[in-house]
Scaffold this motif. Structure first.
Motif, PDB file in Angstrom:
ATOM      1  N   UNK A 294     106.364 -67.818 -94.824  1.00 49.31           N
ATOM      2  CA  UNK A 294     106.114 -66.915 -95.747  1.00 49.31           C
ATOM      3  C   UNK A 294     104.472 -66.534 -95.661  1.00 49.31           C
ATOM      4  N   UNK A 295     104.368 -65.167 -95.885  1.00 53.80           N
ATOM      5  CA  UNK A 295     103.012 -64.499 -95.488  1.00 53.80           C
ATOM      6  C   UNK A 295     102.408 -64.567 -96.953  1.00 53.80           C
ATOM      7  N   UNK A 296     101.010 -65.209 -96.839  1.00 55.66           N
ATOM      8  CA  UNK A 296     100.064 -65.358 -98.006  1.00 55.66           C
ATOM      9  C   UNK A 296     100.386 -66.220 -99.020  1.00 55.66           C
ATOM     10  N   UNK A 297     101.326 -67.144 -98.648  1.00 56.00           N
ATOM     11  CA  UNK A 297     101.562 -68.321 -99.524  1.00 56.00           C
ATOM     12  C   UNK A 297     101.552 -69.623 -98.645  1.00 56.00           C
ATOM     13  N   UNK A 298     101.348 -70.566 -99.193  1.00 58.49           N
ATOM     14  CA  UNK A 298     101.681 -72.022 -98.642  1.00 58.49           C
ATOM     15  C   UNK A 298     103.099 -72.575 -98.427  1.00 58.49           C
ATOM     16  N   UNK A 299     103.330 -72.965 -97.281  1.00 66.82           N
ATOM     17  CA  UNK A 299     104.703 -73.654 -97.146  1.00 66.82           C
ATOM     18  C   UNK A 299     105.091 -74.712 -97.844  1.00 66.82           C
ATOM     19  N   UNK A 300     104.093 -75.375 -98.436  1.00 68.48           N
ATOM     20  CA  UNK A 300     104.199 -76.582 -99.272  1.00 68.48           C
ATOM     21  C   UNK A 300     103.996 -76.575-100.788  1.00 68.48           C
ATOM     22  N   UNK A 301     104.710 -77.131-101.533  1.00 67.92           N
ATOM     23  CA  UNK A 301     104.522 -77.218-102.883  1.00 67.92           C
ATOM     24  C   UNK A 301     104.399 -78.517-103.323  1.00 67.92           C
ATOM     25  N   UNK A 302     103.971 -78.883-104.456  1.00 67.36           N
ATOM     26  CA  UNK A 302     103.926 -80.281-105.053  1.00 67.36           C
ATOM     27  C   UNK A 302     105.507 -80.080-105.876  1.00 67.36           C
ATOM     28  N   UNK A 303     105.931 -81.446-105.905  1.00 70.34           N
ATOM     29  CA  UNK A 303     107.362 -81.371-106.869  1.00 70.34           C
ATOM     30  C   UNK A 303     106.818 -81.243-108.222  1.00 70.34           C
ATOM     31  N   UNK A 304     107.628 -80.882-109.092  1.00 70.10           N
ATOM     32  CA  UNK A 304     107.488 -80.795-110.583  1.00 70.10           C
ATOM     33  C   UNK A 304     106.864 -82.223-111.117  1.00 70.10           C
ATOM     34  N   UNK A 306     103.616 -83.144-110.275  1.00 70.33           N
ATOM     35  CA  UNK A 306     102.624 -83.738-109.507  1.00 70.33           C
ATOM     36  C   UNK A 306     101.898 -82.833-109.022  1.00 70.33           C
ATOM     37  N   UNK A 307     100.519 -83.124-108.688  1.00 70.14           N
ATOM     38  CA  UNK A 307      99.470 -82.088-108.157  1.00 70.14           C
ATOM     39  C   UNK A 307      98.543 -82.945-107.110  1.00 70.14           C
ATOM     40  N   UNK A 308      98.212 -81.959-106.420  1.00 72.43           N
ATOM     41  CA  UNK A 308      97.203 -82.672-105.111  1.00 72.43           C
ATOM     42  C   UNK A 308      96.080 -83.691-105.583  1.00 72.43           C
ATOM     43  N   UNK A 309      95.889 -84.567-104.936  1.00 69.53           N
ATOM     44  CA  UNK A 309      95.092 -85.620-105.187  1.00 69.53           C
ATOM     45  C   UNK A 309      93.419 -84.876-104.859  1.00 69.53           C
ATOM     46  N   UNK A 310      93.505 -84.119-103.754  1.00 67.25           N
ATOM     47  CA  UNK A 310      92.237 -83.590-103.427  1.00 67.25           C
ATOM     48  C   UNK A 310      92.607 -81.986-103.250  1.00 67.25           C
ATOM     49  N   UNK A 311      92.149 -81.088-104.390  1.00 64.22           N
ATOM     50  CA  UNK A 311      92.507 -79.700-104.171  1.00 64.22           C
ATOM     51  C   UNK A 311      92.081 -78.815-103.035  1.00 64.22           C
ATOM     52  N   UNK A 312      90.622 -79.787-102.656  1.00 66.98           N
ATOM     53  CA  UNK A 312      90.176 -78.972-101.422  1.00 66.98           C
ATOM     54  C   UNK A 312      90.767 -79.351-100.158  1.00 66.98           C
TER      55      UNK A 312
END
Length: 323
Positions: A294-304, A306-312
């Motif tokens: 995908x162009x312009x988007x991350x290939x990884x997402x969190x499962x519903x 959940x969110x990243x521990x570290x957004x950075x």
């Protein structure tokens, strides 16, 4: 492998105490499917003992004896010695052993080794030719052939592992390995060094859960065996006239290829990992991998939920930080 250099002189399928294989000789299996002899890879002079397809014009090595102990000249000789072992030595004195089967047994002068039409090199100790004291199928190189058992012998503790070549010109043990593991559900894992990079998923009864391409129209009939003696898989090809193999190449890809005589080349009909999303734990323990292109988007997402521990770290593609 491709572009190997071979020399041919005599032809027979059995090695005995009085009938060794010298550099230049060749063994050919009874059905003429496989051959064994000395070879060099393209642009290199080191000599190895290997097994290759006899009827495939593109020389394709499927097993190598002295992978990490090449012979630097043409003085090698493969023989059965007085202890009933296959031994690869230098015939200019026979003082250095480059490779041996190293199995214990009674000292005798009637042991022999035979190249079978499956590509399996087997060793008999004594006159009983129904019991193998050693077989090359138990010690694969980078290739998994039809009829070969892959997995654990519970009685001996032997776990058959496929390892890549170091490079196309060096059949020494490379960085990648493919093995069966038994923690939790039995699965096959692909490693780079000590790092897991791909897995098959668990056995569902007719296929590996992580290999959806396996179905009733698959080229192989795959048998999974788990009993008191062993836990193994065996691939039986549905059409014995087809030359097919699984190869772990030196780039870390497992390929299933068949020989197409009309095109005179090997053609891959399956490989893994297919892309980055195939990678083991690529998006972390609670991540979901989408389209890696995908162009312009991350290939990884969190499962519903959940969110990243570290957004950075997440925006720097540190996806293992998802929780």
């Amino acid at each position: 492998m491709k572009e190997a250099v071979f020399r041919f002189c005599t032809s027979i399928d059995t090695i005995t105490l009085t009938r060794p294989v010298k550099d230049g000789d060749i063994l050919v299996s009874n059905g003429e499917t496989f051959a064994l002899g000395f070879f060099s890879t393209a642009n290199f002079s080191n000599r190895y003992v290997g097994i290759w397809y006899n009827k495939v014009p593109e020389q394709t090595v499927v097993w190598v004896a002295n992978r990490d102990s090449p012979i630097t000249n043409s003085s090698g000789i493969l023989s059965v010695d007085e202890t009933g072992n296959l031994v690869l030595q230098d015939q200019q004195g026979q003082s250095f052993v480059f490779w041996t089967t190293n199995v214990s047994g009674a000292v005798n002068d009637v042991s022999s080794s035979q190249l079978l039409d499956s590509g399996n090199l087997v060793l008999f100790q004594g006159q009983n030719r129904e019991v193998y004291s050693w077989k090359s199928f138990d010690y694969p190189s980078n290739t998994f052939l039809p009829g070969m058992k892959f997995g654990l012998d519970k009685k001996t503790g032997l776990n058959r592992v496929i390892t890549s070549w170091k490079s196309s010109g060096d059949p020494g043990v490379g960085d990648y390995s493919y093995k069966m593991e038994f923690v939790g559900s039995t699965q096959l894992f692909l490693y780079k060094g000590m790092k897991k990079i791909w897995r098959t998923g668990s056995w569902t009864g007719d296929r590996w859960s992580g290999v959806p391409d396996m179905n009733t129209n698959y080229l192989y009939n795959i048998t999974y065996i788990d009993n008191n003696d062993e836990v193994v898989i065996v691939n039986i090809i549905s059409n014995s006239s087809i030359f097919s193999r699984f190869v772990l190449n030196n780039f870390g890809t497992i390929e299933s290829t068949t020989w197409h005589e009309a095109d005179r080349k090997w053609v891959a009909f399956w490989s893994a990992p297919a892309d980055r999303c195939d990678g083991y734990n690529h998006c972390g323990p609670f991540g979901l991998c989408g389209n890696p292109n995908r162009i312009g988007a991350f290939e990884c997402d969190c499962l519903p939920g959940y969110e990243p521990q570290s957004h950075q770290d997440w925006y720097l593609k540190g996806w293992f930080q998802s929780v």
